[in-house]
Write a protein that holds these residues in place. Structure first.
Motif, PDB file in Angstrom:
ATOM      1  N   PRO A 143      18.029  43.160  11.790  1.00 22.73           N
ATOM      2  CA  PRO A 143      17.948  43.842  10.368  1.00 22.73           C
ATOM      3  C   PRO A 143      19.209  43.938   9.520  1.00 22.73           C
ATOM      4  N   ASP A 144      20.480  43.824  10.206  1.00 24.02           N
ATOM      5  CA  ASP A 144      21.909  44.204   9.705  1.00 24.02           C
ATOM      6  C   ASP A 144      21.984  43.053   8.489  1.00 24.02           C
ATOM      7  N   LYS A 145      21.575  42.135   8.288  1.00 26.66           N
ATOM      8  CA  LYS A 145      21.584  41.202   7.184  1.00 26.66           C
ATOM      9  C   LYS A 145      20.245  40.703   6.634  1.00 26.66           C
ATOM     10  N   PRO A 146      19.511  41.582   5.904  1.00 24.46           N
ATOM     11  CA  PRO A 146      18.603  41.097   5.390  1.00 24.46           C
ATOM     12  C   PRO A 146      18.244  40.035   4.514  1.00 24.46           C
ATOM     13  N   ASN A 147      19.223  39.155   4.220  1.00 20.76           N
ATOM     14  CA  ASN A 147      19.417  38.011   3.523  1.00 20.76           C
ATOM     15  C   ASN A 147      19.251  36.785   4.328  1.00 20.76           C
ATOM     16  N   SER A 148      19.297  37.186   5.985  1.00 14.26           N
ATOM     17  CA  SER A 148      19.378  36.060   6.770  1.00 14.26           C
ATOM     18  C   SER A 148      18.007  36.349   7.826  1.00 14.26           C
ATOM     19  N   ARG A 149      16.904  36.658   7.199  1.00 10.26           N
ATOM     20  CA  ARG A 149      15.722  36.665   8.148  1.00 10.26           C
ATOM     21  C   ARG A 149      15.078  35.513   8.455  1.00 10.26           C
ATOM     22  N   HIS A 150      15.607  34.209   7.653  1.00 11.76           N
ATOM     23  CA  HIS A 150      15.121  33.054   7.971  1.00 11.76           C
ATOM     24  C   HIS A 150      15.875  32.196   8.824  1.00 11.76           C
ATOM     25  N   ARG A 151      17.085  32.698   9.815  1.00  9.39           N
ATOM     26  CA  ARG A 151      17.879  32.162  10.254  1.00  9.39           C
ATOM     27  C   ARG A 151      17.946  32.652  11.727  1.00  9.39           C
ATOM     28  N   ALA A 152      18.447  32.248  12.665  1.00  7.28           N
ATOM     29  CA  ALA A 152      19.130  32.697  14.250  1.00  7.28           C
ATOM     30  C   ALA A 152      19.844  31.665  14.658  1.00  7.28           C
ATOM     31  N   GLU A 153      20.721  31.957  15.587  1.00  6.42           N
ATOM     32  CA  GLU A 153      21.497  31.415  16.300  1.00  6.42           C
ATOM     33  C   GLU A 153      21.116  31.015  17.749  1.00  6.42           C
ATOM     34  N   LEU A 154      21.240  29.854  18.251  1.00  6.61           N
ATOM     35  CA  LEU A 154      21.118  29.352  19.717  1.00  6.61           C
ATOM     36  C   LEU A 154      22.210  29.776  20.410  1.00  6.61           C
ATOM     37  N   VAL A 155      22.131  30.604  21.457  1.00  8.73           N
ATOM     38  CA  VAL A 155      23.264  31.124  22.219  1.00  8.73           C
ATOM     39  C   VAL A 155      22.947  30.775  23.847  1.00  8.73           C
ATOM     40  N   LYS A 156      24.086  30.651  24.487  1.00 11.83           N
ATOM     41  CA  LYS A 156      24.078  30.780  26.013  1.00 11.83           C
ATOM     42  C   LYS A 156      22.809  29.857  26.689  1.00 11.83           C
ATOM     43  N   LEU A 157      22.630  28.535  26.128  1.00  9.32           N
ATOM     44  CA  LEU A 157      21.927  27.660  26.932  1.00  9.32           C
ATOM     45  C   LEU A 157      22.520  27.246  27.936  1.00  9.32           C
ATOM     46  N   MET A 158      22.128  27.538  29.352  1.00  6.82           N
ATOM     47  CA  MET A 158      22.763  27.373  30.545  1.00  6.82           C
ATOM     48  C   MET A 158      21.829  26.679  31.605  1.00  6.82           C
ATOM     49  N   VAL A 159      22.160  25.693  32.432  1.00  7.34           N
ATOM     50  CA  VAL A 159      21.087  25.207  33.429  1.00  7.34           C
ATOM     51  C   VAL A 159      22.298  25.174  34.554  1.00  7.34           C
ATOM     52  N   HIS A 160      21.774  25.499  35.701  1.00  2.08           N
ATOM     53  CA  HIS A 160      22.560  25.682  36.858  1.00  2.08           C
ATOM     54  C   HIS A 160      22.780  24.382  37.549  1.00  2.08           C
ATOM     55  N   ARG A 161      24.069  24.241  38.049  1.00  2.00           N
ATOM     56  CA  ARG A 161      24.406  22.778  38.490  1.00  2.00           C
ATOM     57  C   ARG A 161      23.360  22.095  39.267  1.00  2.00           C
ATOM     58  N   ASP A 162      22.758  22.922  40.055  1.00  2.00           N
ATOM     59  CA  ASP A 162      21.690  22.346  41.071  1.00  2.00           C
ATOM     60  C   ASP A 162      20.756  21.645  40.356  1.00  2.00           C
ATOM     61  N   ALA A 163      20.369  22.020  39.124  1.00  2.00           N
ATOM     62  CA  ALA A 163      19.312  21.674  38.248  1.00  2.00           C
ATOM     63  C   ALA A 163      19.516  20.860  37.242  1.00  2.00           C
ATOM     64  N   ARG A 164      20.731  20.409  37.242  1.00  2.00           N
ATOM     65  CA  ARG A 164      21.069  19.612  36.012  1.00  2.00           C
ATOM     66  C   ARG A 164      20.642  18.179  36.177  1.00  2.00           C
ATOM     67  N   GLY A 165      20.366  17.278  35.070  1.00  2.00           N
ATOM     68  CA  GLY A 165      20.368  15.925  35.049  1.00  2.00           C
ATOM     69  C   GLY A 165      18.464  15.564  35.161  1.00  2.00           C
ATOM     70  N   CYS A 166      17.917  16.622  35.249  1.00  2.00           N
ATOM     71  CA  CYS A 166      16.337  16.319  35.004  1.00  2.00           C
ATOM     72  C   CYS A 166      15.668  16.749  33.676  1.00  2.00           C
ATOM     73  N   GLY A 167      16.492  17.165  32.806  1.00  2.00           N
ATOM     74  CA  GLY A 167      15.819  17.483  31.294  1.00  2.00           C
ATOM     75  C   GLY A 167      15.674  19.014  31.122  1.00  2.00           C
ATOM     76  N   LEU A 168      16.061  19.602  32.089  1.00  2.00           N
ATOM     77  CA  LEU A 168      15.753  21.113  31.919  1.00  2.00           C
ATOM     78  C   LEU A 168      16.467  21.766  30.440  1.00  2.00           C
ATOM     79  N   GLY A 169      17.617  21.299  30.172  1.00  2.00           N
ATOM     80  CA  GLY A 169      18.390  21.917  28.973  1.00  2.00           C
ATOM     81  C   GLY A 169      17.583  21.516  27.805  1.00  2.00           C
ATOM     82  N   ARG A 170      17.077  20.300  27.866  1.00  2.00           N
ATOM     83  CA  ARG A 170      16.235  19.867  26.526  1.00  2.00           C
ATOM     84  C   ARG A 170      14.824  20.440  26.510  1.00  2.00           C
ATOM     85  N   ARG A 171      14.164  21.011  27.673  1.00  2.00           N
ATOM     86  CA  ARG A 171      13.039  21.726  27.715  1.00  2.00           C
ATOM     87  C   ARG A 171      13.252  22.909  27.225  1.00  2.00           C
TER      88      ARG A 171
END
Length: 178
Positions: free
Chosen positions: A82-110
């Protein structure tokens, strides 16, 4: 993979697993805001510090669970209102992480799709993010339909402390009819 949204009541239960994931991601070389070596205790404190933002709706956190109910990935959306009422339409995608043991099988995309779908369902029409230029994550965003907005040189230090450029991306979302 099961994706689960964590509320402020459930986030503390998963702090230890999220700390393991965060430390693994940073120590594997991903530039997500921290320098290596990154200890589990510091990672746990960082996640514990997110509980208030989740409770107030400024942050939404999803975890990916493997078949044994272990956290193997996460993604978050950060909302400027609510700090920026003119920004209610947007969001930032942050901290997308996949453990090394689970990489390479499309988990990040999911995980990316989970965040995009949840954002659209919440009425968000624009997402944005930044990622280290030339990183594997950059390929993911490009192939998932994100648009490159530009590059900022020497934006952030990678886990080894070397200043690296960052690429900014955005994606317009369609609001589901309803």
């Amino acid at each position: 993979m099961t994706a689960l949204r964590l509320g402020a009541d459930r986030l503390p239960e998963r702090v230890g697993e999220l700390a393991d994931l965060l430390a693994d991601t940073v120590n594997a070389g991903a530039s997500i805001g921290f320098l290596a070596p990154f200890e589990r205790e510091r990672a746990a404190a960082w996640w514990q510090g997110r509980v208030d933002a989740v409770a107030t709706g400024r942050l939404a956190v999803w975890v990916a669970l493997d078949g044994g109910d272990r956290v193997v990935g996460t993604v978050s959306l950060s909302f400027p209102f609510p700090d920026k009422p003119n920004s209610r339409h947007r969001a930032e995608l942050v901290k997308l992480m996949v453990h090394r043991d689970a990489r390479g099988c499309g988990l990040g995309r999911r995980l990316l799709a989970v965040a995009e779908e949840a954002a659209a369902a919440a009425g968000i029409t624009l997402l944005h993010l930044d990622t280290e230029t030339g990183s594997p994550a950059e390929h993911l965003y490009r192939t998932a339909g994100w648009t490159r907005a530009g590059v900022i040189p020497d934006y952030a230090a990678d886990p080894a402390g070397v200043l690296r450029p960052t690429t900014l991306y955005y994606k317009h979302l369609d609001i589901p009819a309803g």
